[in-house]
Motif scaffolding. Structure first.
Motif, PDB file in Angstrom:
ATOM      1  N   TRP A  45      -2.172  -4.655   1.705  1.00 33.03           N
ATOM      2  CA  TRP A  45      -2.006  -3.875   2.959  1.00 33.03           C
ATOM      3  C   TRP A  45      -2.857  -4.567   3.997  1.00 33.03           C
ATOM      4  O   TRP A  45      -2.738  -4.668   5.121  1.00 33.03           O
ATOM      5  N   LYS A  50       1.121  -3.636   6.614  1.00 34.86           N
ATOM      6  CA  LYS A  50       1.618  -2.427   5.996  1.00 34.86           C
ATOM      7  C   LYS A  50       2.890  -2.726   5.045  1.00 34.86           C
ATOM      8  O   LYS A  50       2.887  -2.104   4.101  1.00 34.86           O
ATOM      9  N   GLY A  53       2.130  -4.468   1.934  1.00 32.61           N
ATOM     10  CA  GLY A  53       1.310  -3.440   1.022  1.00 32.61           C
ATOM     11  C   GLY A  53       2.153  -2.428   0.443  1.00 32.61           C
ATOM     12  O   GLY A  53       2.046  -2.333  -0.699  1.00 32.61           O
ATOM     13  N   ALA A 194      -4.803  -2.357   8.205  1.00 31.47           N
ATOM     14  CA  ALA A 194      -3.796  -3.266   7.706  1.00 31.47           C
ATOM     15  C   ALA A 194      -3.750  -4.483   8.603  1.00 31.47           C
ATOM     16  O   ALA A 194      -4.048  -4.361   9.898  1.00 31.47           O
TER      17      ALA A 194
END
Length: 197
Positions: A45, A50, A53, A194
């Motif tokens: 992440w 994001k 992740g 992130a």
């Protein structure tokens, strides 16, 4: 014999280093060279963003859930499922494909927990989410959530095998976070953010 086979399958599934393999294949990035140097979802992440992740979290979660599901089909006893759960987490932390090194086992642990105690899974995930939202520390949320598992298992009168699993898994996850504990105490632990290498 079937219990041994189920544990072996769980260990091999748990050993699959999704973060390492996908990081290299899709994003040309070795997570071990960035951030916390961990192959798990949190470092993915932070390092990759994001989307990656979340993908790595889901895949690590899934390999834990599948390990316990396989044991439930092959043997079906609480003991066999707990043993498979432990071997899946150990596989993630001591991967066959990484020279017996690996991640911290949180996502995989949540995956196995979802098959053993779904109600507890929901509660500990909410505990983790609230703590991460309030503090920004994924490590703190993960450790507190892990410690909550055996407490909740006891309160909800889960089978004794599941209670023992909760204690063992909590201890393993806390021990795997020992470096994070030091950084938390020193005030140097990184907060979740992130896409920053």
């Amino acid at each position: 014999m079937m219990i041994v086979l189920a544990c072996l399958i769980a260990y091999v599934l748990g050993s699959i280093p999704n973060g390492l393999w996908l990081g290299r294949a899709l994003w040309h990035t070795d997570l071990r060279e960035h951030g916390s140097h961990n192959i798990g979802a949190t470092n993915a992440w932070r390092t990759l963003g994001k989307g990656p992740g979340i993908l790595i979290f889901l895949l690590d979660f899934l390999k834990g859930a599948l390990s316990v599901y396989a044991a439930s089909l092959m043997v079906g006893t609480p003991l066999s499922m707990v043993l498979a759960a432990i071997f899946a987490i150990v596989g993630h932390s001591c991967s066959l494909f990484m020279g017996f090194k690996g991640g911290k086992g949180v996502a995989t642990g949540l995956g196995v927990l979802s098959m053993l105690m779904p109600q507890v899974t929901v509660i500990v995930f909410l505990v983790w989410l609230v703590l991460v939202k309030l503090t920004g520390y994924v490590s703190l949320g993960s450790m507190v959530a892990a410690v909550c598992v055996p407490v909740l298992a006891f309160c909800l009168k889960a089978p004794v095998e599941y209670l023992v699993f909760g204690v063992a898994a909590a201890l393993l996850i806390v021990v795997r976070h020992k470096a994070n504990i030091v950084r938390l105490l020193n005030g140097t632990e990184s907060k979740i953010k992130a896409g920053h290498r």
